[in-house]
Design a protein around this motif. Sequence first.
Motif, PDB file in Angstrom:
ATOM      1  N   LYS A 291       0.904  -1.122  -0.092  1.00 19.22           N
ATOM      2  CA  LYS A 291      -0.046  -0.039   0.052  1.00 19.22           C
ATOM      3  C   LYS A 291       0.819   1.192   0.036  1.00 19.22           C
ATOM      4  O   LYS A 291       1.804   1.114   0.591  1.00 19.22           O
ATOM      5  CB  LYS A 291      -0.977  -0.049   1.214  1.00 19.22           C
ATOM      6  CG  LYS A 291      -1.991  -1.209   1.304  1.00 19.22           C
ATOM      7  CD  LYS A 291      -2.677  -1.100   2.463  1.00 19.22           C
ATOM      8  CE  LYS A 291      -3.925  -2.213   2.435  1.00 19.22           C
ATOM      9  NZ  LYS A 291      -4.668  -2.308   3.773  1.00 19.22           N
TER      10      LYS A 291
ATOM     11  N   THR B  79       0.664   5.122   1.003  1.00 22.60           N
ATOM     12  CA  THR B  79       0.371   5.922   2.008  1.00 22.60           C
ATOM     13  C   THR B  79       1.093   7.546   1.722  1.00 22.60           C
ATOM     14  O   THR B  79       0.503   8.651   2.183  1.00 22.60           O
ATOM     15  CB  THR B  79      -0.004   5.848   3.316  1.00 22.60           C
ATOM     16  OG1 THR B  79       1.339   5.398   3.963  1.00 22.60           O
ATOM     17  CG2 THR B  79      -0.796   4.469   3.277  1.00 22.60           C
TER      18      THR B  79
ATOM     19  N   MET C 263      -8.206   5.071  -2.554  1.00 20.71           N
ATOM     20  CA  MET C 263      -7.635   4.709  -1.196  1.00 20.71           C
ATOM     21  C   MET C 263      -7.724   5.991  -0.544  1.00 20.71           C
ATOM     22  O   MET C 263      -7.652   7.141  -0.851  1.00 20.71           O
ATOM     23  CB  MET C 263      -6.000   4.511  -1.641  1.00 20.71           C
ATOM     24  CG  MET C 263      -5.969   3.241  -2.303  1.00 20.71           C
ATOM     25  SD  MET C 263      -4.030   2.889  -2.203  1.00 20.71           S
ATOM     26  CE  MET C 263      -3.950   1.381  -3.103  1.00 20.71           C
TER      27      MET C 263
ATOM     28  N   ASN D 128      -6.432   7.253   3.362  1.00 13.85           N
ATOM     29  CA  ASN D 128      -5.681   7.063   3.960  1.00 13.85           C
ATOM     30  C   ASN D 128      -4.945   5.478   3.727  1.00 13.85           C
ATOM     31  O   ASN D 128      -4.573   4.854   4.892  1.00 13.85           O
ATOM     32  CB  ASN D 128      -6.190   6.999   5.326  1.00 13.85           C
ATOM     33  CG  ASN D 128      -6.442   8.510   5.929  1.00 13.85           C
ATOM     34  OD1 ASN D 128      -6.168   9.312   5.086  1.00 13.85           O
ATOM     35  ND2 ASN D 128      -6.937   8.717   7.099  1.00 13.85           N
ATOM     36  N   GLY D 129      -4.791   5.183   2.631  1.00 10.61           N
ATOM     37  CA  GLY D 129      -3.902   4.171   2.350  1.00 10.61           C
ATOM     38  C   GLY D 129      -4.842   2.763   2.161  1.00 10.61           C
ATOM     39  O   GLY D 129      -4.212   1.672   1.677  1.00 10.61           O
ATOM     40  N   GLU D 130      -6.088   2.727   2.466  1.00 14.00           N
ATOM     41  CA  GLU D 130      -6.987   1.356   2.223  1.00 14.00           C
ATOM     42  C   GLU D 130      -7.971   1.787   1.051  1.00 14.00           C
ATOM     43  O   GLU D 130      -8.486   2.595   1.100  1.00 14.00           O
ATOM     44  CB  GLU D 130      -7.820   1.546   3.645  1.00 14.00           C
ATOM     45  CG  GLU D 130      -7.249   1.455   4.811  1.00 14.00           C
ATOM     46  CD  GLU D 130      -6.431  -0.134   5.115  1.00 14.00           C
ATOM     47  OE1 GLU D 130      -7.018  -1.148   4.297  1.00 14.00           O
ATOM     48  OE2 GLU D 130      -5.310  -0.219   5.686  1.00 14.00           O
TER      49      GLU D 130
ATOM     50  N   VAL E 155     -10.745   1.610  -1.334  1.00 16.56           N
ATOM     51  CA  VAL E 155     -12.545   1.891  -1.139  1.00 16.56           C
ATOM     52  C   VAL E 155     -13.130   1.116  -2.241  1.00 16.56           C
ATOM     53  O   VAL E 155     -12.906   1.550  -3.438  1.00 16.56           O
ATOM     54  CB  VAL E 155     -12.575   3.214  -0.888  1.00 16.56           C
ATOM     55  CG1 VAL E 155     -14.224   3.355  -0.497  1.00 16.56           C
ATOM     56  CG2 VAL E 155     -12.030   3.719   0.417  1.00 16.56           C
TER      57      VAL E 155
ATOM     58  N   ARG F 190     -16.868   6.410   4.901  1.00 19.33           N
ATOM     59  CA  ARG F 190     -15.605   6.277   5.308  1.00 19.33           C
ATOM     60  C   ARG F 190     -14.546   7.649   5.714  1.00 19.33           C
ATOM     61  O   ARG F 190     -13.886   7.354   6.400  1.00 19.33           O
ATOM     62  CB  ARG F 190     -14.750   5.565   4.022  1.00 19.33           C
ATOM     63  CG  ARG F 190     -15.144   4.158   3.574  1.00 19.33           C
ATOM     64  CD  ARG F 190     -15.056   3.075   4.762  1.00 19.33           C
ATOM     65  NE  ARG F 190     -13.662   3.019   4.706  1.00 19.33           N
ATOM     66  CZ  ARG F 190     -12.987   2.113   3.945  1.00 19.33           C
ATOM     67  NH1 ARG F 190     -13.493   1.268   2.879  1.00 19.33           N
ATOM     68  NH2 ARG F 190     -11.735   1.740   4.289  1.00 19.33           N
TER      69      ARG F 190
END
Length: 201
Positions: free
Chosen positions: A23, A25, A176, A178-180, A182, A193
């Motif tokens: 990932k 970020t 993404m 915050n790095g996650e 979606v 989110r």
Amino acid sequence: MLRKLIGAATLSAVLALTACSGKDTAPAEGDMALGAPEGAKVTVVEYASVTCSGCAAWNEQVWPQFKAKYVDTGKVRYVFREFPTPPQDVAVAGFLLARCAGEDKYFHVIDQIMRSLPELHSGTPPRDILLRTAREAGLSEAQFQTCVADPAGVAAIEKRIKAAQDAGVTGTPTFMINGEVVADRSLDGLSQRIDPLLSAK
């Protein structure tokens, strides 16, 4: 033909895109960002291509509301990262053009190319679309030609492709927060989110 302008090396790199894990970020070279400054509580990264129909649909249907709610208000840092998709030579040329137009016109050029996708799909020569966009951005035909064949610009895009691969990106649009990653890219899905992160202490 744009394929001749871009060069075989870039096309082979773009066509060889493969999935990688991990990932991303941290800020990356070549990031184009709007809204809150670096280090914001919430950073939304979009990996997109100017030749991606899904990206164009999000740009037209969701982006205006998302921009008004989160970007223009300075609540969120929005980062756009380039990830060329088929036809890759056209996407690469479009990204090179957007950068040559200057930072102040970058997002406008991206928007114009995405809005021209119906023309591209209906058979309008890609060069005609891109040259028209270049002229609207204040570039001459000679400047456009130099821009899309610039070796340094091509090399920079190849690096951004590799960075996207290393971040685990395999297609567009990829979002993404915050790095996650979606999955729900609707305004409601993104808001569900983002809002808790904004209100968290």
